[in-house]
Write an enzyme that holds these catalytic residues in place. Structure first.
Site, PDB file in Angstrom:
ATOM      1  N   ASN A 201      -8.368 -54.121 -61.659  1.00  0.00           N
ATOM      2  CA  ASN A 201      -6.932 -54.227 -61.908  1.00  0.00           C
ATOM      3  C   ASN A 201      -6.108 -54.285 -60.625  1.00  0.00           C
ATOM      4  O   ASN A 201      -4.914 -54.506 -60.670  1.00  0.00           O
ATOM      5  CB  ASN A 201      -6.502 -53.012 -62.724  1.00  0.00           C
ATOM      6  N   HIS A 233      -1.080 -53.554 -55.285  1.00  0.00           N
ATOM      7  CA  HIS A 233      -1.503 -52.488 -56.200  1.00  0.00           C
ATOM      8  C   HIS A 233      -2.913 -52.049 -55.821  1.00  0.00           C
ATOM      9  O   HIS A 233      -3.859 -52.823 -55.948  1.00  0.00           O
ATOM     10  CB  HIS A 233      -1.504 -53.007 -57.647  1.00  0.00           C
ATOM     11  N   HIS A 400       4.450 -46.955 -65.823  1.00  0.00           N
ATOM     12  CA  HIS A 400       3.856 -47.435 -64.554  1.00  0.00           C
ATOM     13  C   HIS A 400       3.411 -48.885 -64.637  1.00  0.00           C
ATOM     14  O   HIS A 400       2.929 -49.448 -63.664  1.00  0.00           O
ATOM     15  CB  HIS A 400       2.653 -46.572 -64.172  1.00  0.00           C
TER      16      HIS A 400
HETATM   17  P1  5GP Z   1      -3.394 -49.453 -63.832  1.00  0.00           P
HETATM   18  O1  5GP Z   1      -3.133 -48.801 -62.568  1.00  0.00           O
HETATM   19  O2  5GP Z   1      -3.102 -48.584 -65.004  1.00  0.00           O
HETATM   20  O3  5GP Z   1      -4.738 -50.073 -63.963  1.00  0.00           O
HETATM   21  O4  5GP Z   1      -2.449 -50.716 -63.879  1.00  0.00           O
HETATM   22  C1  5GP Z   1      -1.091 -50.670 -63.714  1.00  0.00           C
HETATM   23  C2  5GP Z   1      -0.431 -51.849 -64.399  1.00  0.00           C
HETATM   24  O5  5GP Z   1      -0.526 -53.016 -63.588  1.00  0.00           O
HETATM   25  C3  5GP Z   1      -1.053 -52.308 -65.707  1.00  0.00           C
HETATM   26  O6  5GP Z   1      -0.628 -51.499 -66.769  1.00  0.00           O
HETATM   27  C4  5GP Z   1      -0.532 -53.725 -65.835  1.00  0.00           C
HETATM   28  O7  5GP Z   1       0.684 -53.759 -66.539  1.00  0.00           O
HETATM   29  C5  5GP Z   1      -0.268 -54.155 -64.398  1.00  0.00           C
HETATM   30  N1  5GP Z   1      -1.142 -55.236 -63.907  1.00  0.00           N
HETATM   31  C6  5GP Z   1      -2.478 -55.343 -64.011  1.00  0.00           C
HETATM   32  N2  5GP Z   1      -2.912 -56.468 -63.393  1.00  0.00           N
HETATM   33  C7  5GP Z   1      -1.820 -57.070 -62.868  1.00  0.00           C
HETATM   34  C8  5GP Z   1      -1.616 -58.262 -62.070  1.00  0.00           C
HETATM   35  O8  5GP Z   1      -2.527 -59.006 -61.719  1.00  0.00           O
HETATM   36  N3  5GP Z   1      -0.340 -58.531 -61.695  1.00  0.00           N
HETATM   37  C9  5GP Z   1       0.724 -57.751 -62.049  1.00  0.00           C
HETATM   38  N4  5GP Z   1       1.936 -58.091 -61.634  1.00  0.00           N
HETATM   39  N5  5GP Z   1       0.553 -56.643 -62.806  1.00  0.00           N
HETATM   40  C10 5GP Z   1      -0.701 -56.293 -63.197  1.00  0.00           C
HETATM   41 MN    MN Z   2      -6.247 -47.955 -59.493  1.00  0.00          MN
HETATM   42 MN    MN Z   3      -2.918 -48.312 -60.761  1.00  0.00          MN
END
Ligand code: 5GP
Ligand code: MN
Ligand code: MN
Length: 477
Positions: A201, A233, A400
């Protein structure tokens, strides 16, 4: 809505005491009718289980990106009294201080004439994927210093500018950090991964500001229509994962010594004041600082690429803000017993402190902190600002992200990665990943609609939209 859940407000729901045996306080979550079908009964059960833990204040909370996680639901927020409360790794998650940051640039969308070339150059520069190796050559001492000093370590080592420090939540450093309870194995896993994006992710994304909802606040955040930004991220890689694993093992038996009964093994915890609780807290904070350095080093790499390709000066690419979304921290909040200190667990939730607070950097203090909410590689991300309402209702917290609706396995079966990639390209979004399987797991369909999730926190007043961001190119681990 599930049986036994009571509606409090348009988008707020209560899980009453008694929903599961042993609840000390009610649960509360935020969701709209059109997202109701995304609600997993398991996640609500987890929310109720958290309400059974000692020292929990007021409510066990969840944001509209709620879905089930390890012990605590993702999207969960819980505050535990500093004196009588506990700390639980399940309330932080395996990826300690996973978080997002946004970097502004002077580029406009029409400056990106060759998005593919830019994505490829970024992909070459930022180590990406499961086995990606750090470009940093660190000694054991460096790694310890990084974990103790956080972002300041990176800036002093040449990976950023002074202003980056104050534009991170907690100035990019939890002072509770202690490397003594960080195992040798955690050090070993962290060493080669510092400054790497990781997999799954985690992402680096080129975005365009495609709508402005609050021009005055957008200006304060340095954002304007058509502007190009970069969103990062990632978290604490194998180091954070190892810290979580190590301390879960200890806490799984420790809670019994303190007479704490837990409704789920995954809620292993210890009193904040116990040696076991303190050890986890110190190691967790050290991993959090490592994660901040990680995002800072990646920021440096992005700036270097932009310097090379567009001739932009380093200082023209300010860090708008950096938020942690998997962390437990000591914070002061109002309660029925006056202002008190709490250990606030945010597990897939973002701090959303409102205007006027000393924790909000001076440049943003009159409007509230920036809140960065990613959507998915095929949908909108948002910048919002924190509010006084969040301070009153959710210990200064909001969602988040969009939150998953489909497991990785299910997403992989649903649509092949090559098709997802093609479909995104048709919408003008260039995706670069280490494999097509990684793309399939992360298909936009695997997530809730970010527009709807953000609308819930807006309606609840937990944070208010400032700008919307559209993806142009994405690097996935
Ligand atoms: P987590 O940290 O819970 O895995 O992810 C946080 C959030 O990032 C997810 O809930 C999703 O909405 C968002 N996300 C996941 N992949 C992508 C991506 O490739 N691009 C963007 N802009 N947001 C993402
Ligand atoms: Mn993570
Ligand atoms: Mn995360």
């Amino acid at each position: 809505m599930l049986a036994g859940i009571q509606q409090i407000d348009e988008v707020e729901w209560e899980v009453p005491v008694g929903y599961v045996p042993g609840m000390r306080v009610p649960g509360r979550f935020f969701l709209s009718d059109d997202l109701a079908e995304t609600l997993e009964p398991d996640a609500v059960h987890q929310l109720a289980n958290v309400a059974c833990l000692p020292g929990i204040e007021r409510y066990s909370l969840a944001m509209p990106d709620i879905h089930s996680g390890y012990g605590f639901p993702i999207g969960g927020v819980a505050a535990f009294d500093a004196e009588s409360g506990v700390i639980s790794p399940g309330g932080v998650g395996y990826d300690i201080n996973c978080g997002v940051r946004l970097i502004a640039t002077p580029l406009r969308a029409d400056d990106i004439t060759q998005p593919r070339a830019l994505i490829e150059e970024l992909f070459r520069t930022v180590p990406t994927g499961v086995g990606a190796e750090s470009s940093l050559r660190l000694s054991h001492h460096d790694l310890a210093a990084m974990m103790t000093e956080g972002v300041r370590w990176a800036v002093e080592a040449g990976y950023g500018v002074e202003n980056d420090i104050s534009h991170c939540e907690e100035s990019g450093r939890l002072d509770a950090a202690d490397t003594a309870p960080v195992s040798k194995k955690a050090f070993q896993r962290g060493m080669p991964q510092a400054g790497t994006l990781g997999s799954g992710n985690h992402f680096l994304e080129i975005q365009e500001v495609d709508a402005v909802f609050d021009p005055e606040t957008a200006e304060a955040f340095g954002l304007s229509p058509g502007q190009i930004c970069f969103m990062v991220h990632c978290g604490s890689r194998g180091l954070g994962h190892q810290v979580c694993t190590d301390h879960l093992r200890v806490l799984e038996s420790a809670h019994k010594r303190y007479g704490i009964s837990i409704p789920d093994r995954q809620l292993a915890c210890a009193p904040l004041s116990s040696p076991e609780g303190e050890a986890y807290f110190g190691a967790m904070a050290a991993a959090a600082n490592y994660a901040w350095v990680n995002r800072q080093v990646i920021t440096h790499q992005v700036r270097q690429v932009l310097q090379r390709m567009f001739g932009i000066a380093y200082e023209e690419m300010p860090l708008v803000y950096d938020v942690a979304h998997n962390v437990a921290k000591m914070e002061e909040h109002s309660s029925e017993r006056g202002r008190r200190r709490f250990c606030v667990h945010r597990k897939g939730a973002t701090r959303a402190f409102g205007p006027g607070l000393p924790e909000v950097p001076a440049a943003y203090r009159s409007v509230g902190q920036p809140v960065i909410i990613p959507g998915s590689m095929g949908s909108h991300s948002y910048v919002l600002h924190g509010t006084a309402t969040a301070m009153e209702r959710t210990f200064g917290s909001t969602c988040h992200g969009a939150g998953r609706v489909m497991s990785r396995t299910k997403a992989k079966k649903a649509t092949p990665g090559s098709e997802v990639r093609k479909h995104l390209l048709e919408q003008g979004i260039v995706v670069r990943a280490t494999s097509d399987a990684a793309i399939a797991e992360e298909a936009p369909e695997a997530y809730k609609e970010s527009d709807k999730v953000v609308d819930v926190v807006r309606r609840a007043g937990l944070s208010l939209p400032v700008v919307r961001l559209r993806p142009l190119g994405v690097i996935k681990g």
